[in-house]
Design an enzyme around this catalytic site. Structure first.
Site, mmCIF file in Angstrom:
data_model
loop_
_atom_site.group_PDB
_atom_site.id
_atom_site.type_symbol
_atom_site.label_atom_id
_atom_site.label_comp_id
_atom_site.label_asym_id
_atom_site.label_seq_id
_atom_site.Cartn_x
_atom_site.Cartn_y
_atom_site.Cartn_z
ATOM 1 N N ARG A 1 -4.183 14.966 -4.120
ATOM 2 C CA ARG A 1 -4.705 13.594 -4.109
ATOM 3 C C ARG A 1 -5.849 13.497 -5.118
ATOM 4 N NH1 ARG A 1 -8.999 12.813 0.904
ATOM 5 N NH2 ARG A 1 -9.144 10.756 -0.034
ATOM 6 N N ARG A 2 -6.410 12.303 -5.294
ATOM 7 C CA ARG A 2 -7.540 12.021 -6.183
ATOM 8 C C ARG A 2 -7.291 12.574 -7.586
ATOM 9 N NH1 ARG A 2 -10.838 14.739 -2.121
ATOM 10 N NH2 ARG A 2 -11.839 13.280 -0.707
ATOM 11 N N HIS B 1 -1.720 9.042 5.121
ATOM 12 C CA HIS B 1 -2.334 8.790 6.439
ATOM 13 C C HIS B 1 -3.216 7.544 6.408
ATOM 14 C CE1 HIS B 1 -4.895 9.335 9.965
ATOM 15 N NE2 HIS B 1 -5.954 9.520 9.200
ATOM 16 N N PHE B 2 -4.073 7.438 5.383
ATOM 17 C CA PHE B 2 -5.028 6.335 5.519
ATOM 18 C C PHE B 2 -4.464 4.987 5.074
ATOM 19 C CE2 PHE B 2 -7.100 8.379 1.648
ATOM 20 C CZ PHE B 2 -6.902 7.344 0.745
ATOM 21 N N HIS B 3 -3.304 5.003 4.417
ATOM 22 C CA HIS B 3 -2.691 3.691 4.180
ATOM 23 C C HIS B 3 -1.995 3.159 5.438
ATOM 24 C CE1 HIS B 3 -3.710 4.463 -0.018
ATOM 25 N NE2 HIS B 3 -3.652 3.161 -0.152
ATOM 26 N N HIS C 1 -16.441 9.724 9.295
ATOM 27 C CA HIS C 1 -15.415 9.536 10.320
ATOM 28 C C HIS C 1 -15.658 8.286 11.174
ATOM 29 C CE1 HIS C 1 -11.912 10.120 12.667
ATOM 30 N NE2 HIS C 1 -12.673 9.743 13.676
ATOM 31 N N TYR D 1 -13.674 4.162 12.467
ATOM 32 C CA TYR D 1 -13.613 3.387 13.717
ATOM 33 C C TYR D 1 -14.346 2.067 13.599
ATOM 34 C CZ TYR D 1 -11.528 7.589 15.546
ATOM 35 O OH TYR D 1 -10.712 8.659 15.728
HETATM 36 FE FE1 HAS Z 1 -8.038 9.608 9.823
HETATM 37 C C1 HAS Z 1 -8.675 11.453 6.973
HETATM 38 C C2 HAS Z 1 -8.070 12.433 11.700
HETATM 39 C C3 HAS Z 1 -7.551 7.734 12.685
HETATM 40 C C4 HAS Z 1 -8.805 6.751 8.079
HETATM 41 N N1 HAS Z 1 -8.603 9.180 7.889
HETATM 42 C C5 HAS Z 1 -8.790 10.088 6.862
HETATM 43 C C6 HAS Z 1 -9.170 9.385 5.669
HETATM 44 C C7 HAS Z 1 -9.242 8.050 6.004
HETATM 45 C C8 HAS Z 1 -8.878 7.946 7.394
HETATM 46 C C9 HAS Z 1 -9.653 6.914 5.085
HETATM 47 O O1 HAS Z 1 -8.888 15.345 11.373
HETATM 48 C C10 HAS Z 1 -9.446 10.013 4.301
HETATM 49 C C11 HAS Z 1 -10.892 10.311 4.091
HETATM 50 C C12 HAS Z 1 -11.096 10.891 2.703
HETATM 51 O O2 HAS Z 1 -11.160 10.108 1.752
HETATM 52 O O3 HAS Z 1 -11.132 12.103 2.583
HETATM 53 N N2 HAS Z 1 -7.799 10.021 11.816
HETATM 54 C C13 HAS Z 1 -7.844 11.241 12.369
HETATM 55 C C14 HAS Z 1 -7.618 11.136 13.805
HETATM 56 C C15 HAS Z 1 -7.456 9.801 14.073
HETATM 57 C C16 HAS Z 1 -7.591 9.115 12.821
HETATM 58 C C17 HAS Z 1 -7.576 12.234 14.794
HETATM 59 N N3 HAS Z 1 -8.136 7.640 10.283
HETATM 60 C C18 HAS Z 1 -7.915 7.079 11.513
HETATM 61 C C19 HAS Z 1 -8.133 5.667 11.455
HETATM 62 C C20 HAS Z 1 -8.496 5.385 10.152
HETATM 63 C C21 HAS Z 1 -8.488 6.642 9.435
HETATM 64 C C22 HAS Z 1 -7.998 4.734 12.626
HETATM 65 C C23 HAS Z 1 -8.851 4.109 9.505
HETATM 66 C C24 HAS Z 1 -8.953 2.974 10.088
HETATM 67 N N4 HAS Z 1 -8.275 11.563 9.420
HETATM 68 C C25 HAS Z 1 -8.301 12.550 10.334
HETATM 69 C C26 HAS Z 1 -8.600 13.823 9.661
HETATM 70 C C27 HAS Z 1 -8.776 13.549 8.306
HETATM 71 C C28 HAS Z 1 -8.572 12.119 8.174
HETATM 72 C C29 HAS Z 1 -8.716 15.163 10.248
HETATM 73 C C30 HAS Z 1 -9.113 14.535 7.192
HETATM 74 C C31 HAS Z 1 -7.905 14.918 6.436
HETATM 75 C C32 HAS Z 1 -8.255 15.811 5.283
HETATM 76 O O4 HAS Z 1 -7.844 16.978 5.311
HETATM 77 O O5 HAS Z 1 -8.942 15.387 4.339
HETATM 78 C C33 HAS Z 1 -7.232 9.196 15.466
HETATM 79 O O6 HAS Z 1 -8.203 8.201 15.715
HETATM 80 C C34 HAS Z 1 -5.865 8.621 15.630
HETATM 81 C C35 HAS Z 1 -5.578 8.229 17.059
HETATM 82 C C36 HAS Z 1 -4.426 7.238 17.130
HETATM 83 C C37 HAS Z 1 -3.362 7.318 17.910
HETATM 84 C C38 HAS Z 1 -2.296 6.257 17.811
HETATM 85 C C39 HAS Z 1 -2.370 5.261 18.948
HETATM 86 C C40 HAS Z 1 -1.378 4.161 18.724
HETATM 87 C C41 HAS Z 1 -1.587 2.853 18.974
HETATM 88 C C42 HAS Z 1 -0.505 1.856 18.654
HETATM 89 C C43 HAS Z 1 0.424 1.656 19.811
HETATM 90 C C44 HAS Z 1 1.505 0.718 19.433
HETATM 91 C C45 HAS Z 1 2.682 0.622 20.033
HETATM 92 C C46 HAS Z 1 3.692 -0.340 19.485
HETATM 93 C C47 HAS Z 1 3.052 1.487 21.192
HETATM 94 C C48 HAS Z 1 -3.190 8.433 18.854
HETATM 95 C C49 HAS Z 1 -2.847 2.369 19.594
HETATM 96 C C50 HAS Z 1 3.946 -1.490 20.392
HETATM 97 C C51 HAS Z 1 5.084 -2.245 19.889
HETATM 98 C C52 HAS Z 1 5.668 -3.274 20.512
HETATM 99 C C53 HAS Z 1 6.879 -3.867 19.925
HETATM 100 C C54 HAS Z 1 5.143 -3.851 21.745
HETATM 101 CU CU CU Z 2 -12.061 11.564 10.278
#
Ligand code: HAS
Ligand code: CU
Length: 572
Positions: free
Chosen positions: A463-464, A399-401, A248, A252
């Site tokens: 998946r996979r 999700h991860f793409h 995890h 980050y």
């Molecule tokens: Fe994830 C699975 C939970 C973030 C990558 N994640 C994965 C896997 C990858 C991955 C690669 O809880 C697959 C792993 C595998 O092979 O099995 N992930 C989270 C949570 C977050 C999260 C809670 N993941 C990421 C990030 C990744 C990433 C970042 C890569 C860089 N993820 C999981 C969970 C799994 C998971 C489970 C397991 C699933 C399973 O069952 O296997 C949090 O960090 C997300 C928080 C983000 C936000 C969004 C904030 C938005 C922002 C943008 C604002 C933009 C605006 C637009 C307002 C709350 C900062 C402005 C526009 C204008 C025009 C001005």
């Molecule tokens: Cu994770």
């Protein structure tokens, strides 16, 4: 007042900071450049396999029979796709980008420039060592290398060297930081340098888990037969737990370099200012604190881990979502300041005045927009009971793409659009191609991820899996599969454009119109951040304590009850 006069009025004389010389910059830039070249090459192969997989899934075209002499199976292609994109492209790009930014932020040379050479060479040796078994089909274990699947020993050795190399990058930063701090006991560390150092320390804590898995479990099992000993056997649950201790925070390690840019650089690319510099620091400290003690959210479906631990990790995962929510609001505020300075008006009309004409800016803003959806998906994954509906389905690649494939990768493309011209001294080839590149990536990922999320959620498509050959392939999936292929078309165009832009910028010596400065966003409020946001011990100790609390008891239990009845197996 002269420096000599200072002691007379009771101020301790400070040695002047060692400013960066042209020679220092040359070394730094060369090392950064090598990292970026390796990163881009890795991505070019990794991305190609992505297209092969997507076409196979949708039953459009299965290329694997034609690749036979070189690539044996779909799963070998999948391993290359995951490892080259998620591990090699990211790690090398991050180390290159950080090596470029860190000394400039402190305006002093790296403490030991030779150490950066040692780092990049170790990383490249590691990459080659791991690439050989992957390319020869002796490490078809996917990028998560779950035991009891067992790869050839050189795969693990190569990964270890890659990680050790990235540690050395961090060590050099710590030495430099320490030297700066000794000279400047009362100053606040510049934001960019601090954020980079926090990211590297977080990475160091994170990689301890996978280091233990590799050194104590996987390498001994892979090496024993080669050395003529019986393999000691392994405990899959213990191994997976150590892997996700690392897995995890790994995400980050990819994301925070994008945040470094979003907070500390990108506002300057649209005439903006950092809305709150202290809040930006707080966000990085919170990531140091909360990135690691959350790994069980990848193991909700694993038997043998009591629910209470999964629940605790779920709560902490919701905690680590919080700094990203702060980011969503504060970075947008920083950009809005810029848009209004550029004449933007109204509640939302100012958005049109952002610097959309600059591909380096536009790419990062598009990455942020995709991250809204990627982040929401993350929170859904993290919700224990809801995870049961999506775990191991195509939802997860969806999700991860959007996260590593968009928020991170699209930001890195955009950063490359100022960094590579800066490193080569050549004009970007060309602004319009780069704009087309970032927009095609944006739409490509939008279609692709939407399709995969839906396939996972509606049909539980696994998946996979080599879906094109699956006997249970259902024609009901067709609309989404076609949507994913549409995404792939955009993504293929975009990736081709990216490599062309990188190559032509490098080899065609078009003179820059004006020298490129590293973008550094000024804080809106010039007062220094409070001292506690520039102090390591509470955050670092807190991070270590949280890891011990959240993993200690479970690891103790897993190790005391360890059963090594499982042998490493080759399933490919
Ligand atoms: Fe994830 C699975 C939970 C973030 C990558 N994640 C994965 C896997 C990858 C991955 C690669 O809880 C697959 C792993 C595998 O092979 O099995 N992930 C989270 C949570 C977050 C999260 C809670 N993941 C990421 C990030 C990744 C990433 C970042 C890569 C860089 N993820 C999981 C969970 C799994 C998971 C489970 C397991 C699933 C399973 O069952 O296997 C949090 O960090 C997300 C928080 C983000 C936000 C969004 C904030 C938005 C922002 C943008 C604002 C933009 C605006 C637009 C307002 C709350 C900062 C402005 C526009 C204008 C025009 C001005
Ligand atoms: Cu994770």
């Amino acid at each position: 007042m002269s420096v000599q006069a200072m002691p007379a009025i009771g101020i301790k004389e400070q040695p002047l900071p060692a400013a960066l010389t042209a020679k220092d910059l040359k070394t730094i830039d060369r090392i950064a450049g090598i990292n970026i070249v390796v990163a881009v090459l890795a991505l070019s192969i990794g991305a190609l396999f992505g297209v092969f997989q997507g076409l196979e899934h949708a039953k459009v075209f299965n290329i694997y029979p034609f690749l036979q002499p070189v690539i044996k199976t779909y799963y070998q292609g999948l391993t290359l796709h995951g490892a080259l994109n998620a591990v090699v492209w990211t790690t090398f790009f991050i180390c290159g980008f950080f090596t470029f930014v860190f000394p400039r932020s402190f305006n002093r040379p790296l403490r030991y420039p030779w150490l950066s050479w040692v780092a990049v060479i170790t990383m490249i040796v590691g990459l080659v060592t791991a690439a050989v078994p992957m390319l020869t089909n002796n490490a078809t274990v996917l990028y998560t290398f779950y035991p009891p699947m067992l790869a050839e020993w050189s795969f693990y050795l190569g990964l270890t060297l890659l990680v050790v190399g990235s540690w050395i990058v961090g060590f050099n930063f710590y030495f430099t930081y320490y030297a700066w701090r000794k000279e400047n006991p009362d100053k606040r560390a510049p934001f960019l340098a601090l954020a980079i150092t926090i990211t590297m320390v977080m990475w160091q804590i994170a990689t301890l888990g996978v280091a233990a898995e590799i050194l104590f479990i996987l390498l001994p099992n892979a090496l024993a037969p080669v050395l003529g000993f019986p393999a000691p056997g392994l405990d899959p649950l213990l191994s997976r737990t150590l892997f996700w201790w690392f897995g995890h925070p790994l995400v980050y390690f990819w994301l925070l370099p994008a945040y470094v840019s979003w907070y500390g650089m990108m506002p300057a690319q649209t005439n903006g200012k950092m809305f709150s510099e202290p809040l930006a620091r707080l966000v990085f400290w919170l990531f140091l604190l909360l990135s690691t003690p959350v790994g069980f959210h990848h193991q909700y479906a694993d038997p043998g881990i009591p629910e209470i631990w999964k629940f605790i990790h779920m709560v902490l995962t919701m905690g680590v979502g919080f700094p990203s929510l702060i980011t969503a609001f504060t970075v947008v505020a920083s950009l809005e300041i810029g848009a209004r300075a550029r004449g933007g008006k109204g509640y939302l009309r100012w958005i049109g005045r952002l610097n959309w004409g600059d591909p380096s800016y536009a790419g990062q803003n598009l990455a942020m927009i995709l991250f809204i959806f990627g982040g929401i998906g993350g929170i859904i994954n993290a919700s224990y009971n809801v995870n049961m509906a999506v775990h191991n389905t195509m939802w997860v690649p969806g999700h991860f793409h959007l996260t590593v494939g968009s928020a991170v990768t699209l930001s890195f493309f955009a950063i490359a659009y100022w960094l590579v011209p800066k490193l080569t001294g050549h004009k970007l080839f060309t602004k319009w191609m780069a704009l087309a590149q970032v927009w095609t990536w944006f739409f490509g990922m939008l279609f692709f991820s939407n399709a995969y999320h839906t396939l996972g959620l509606l049909f539980s498509v696994p998946r996979r899996t080599m879906l094109g050959e699956a006997p249970y392939y259902d024609s009901a999936w067709n609309p989404q599969m076609m949507e994913s292929v549409l995404g792939l078309v955009f993504l293929s165009i975009s990736a081709t454009l990216f490599f062309a832009i990188m190559l032509f910028t490098w080899i065609i010596p078009r003179k820059l119109d004006k020298p490129i400065e590293m973008p550094v966003a000024e804080p809106l409020n010039p007062n220094p951040a409070p001292k506690w946001l520039d102090t390591w011990w509470p955050w670092l100790n807190g991070a270590i304590a949280l890891v011990i609390i959240s993993y200690g008891p479970m690891l103790f239990q897993l190790i005391s009850n360890m059963t090594t009845w499982s042998k490493g197996i080759r399933v490919w």
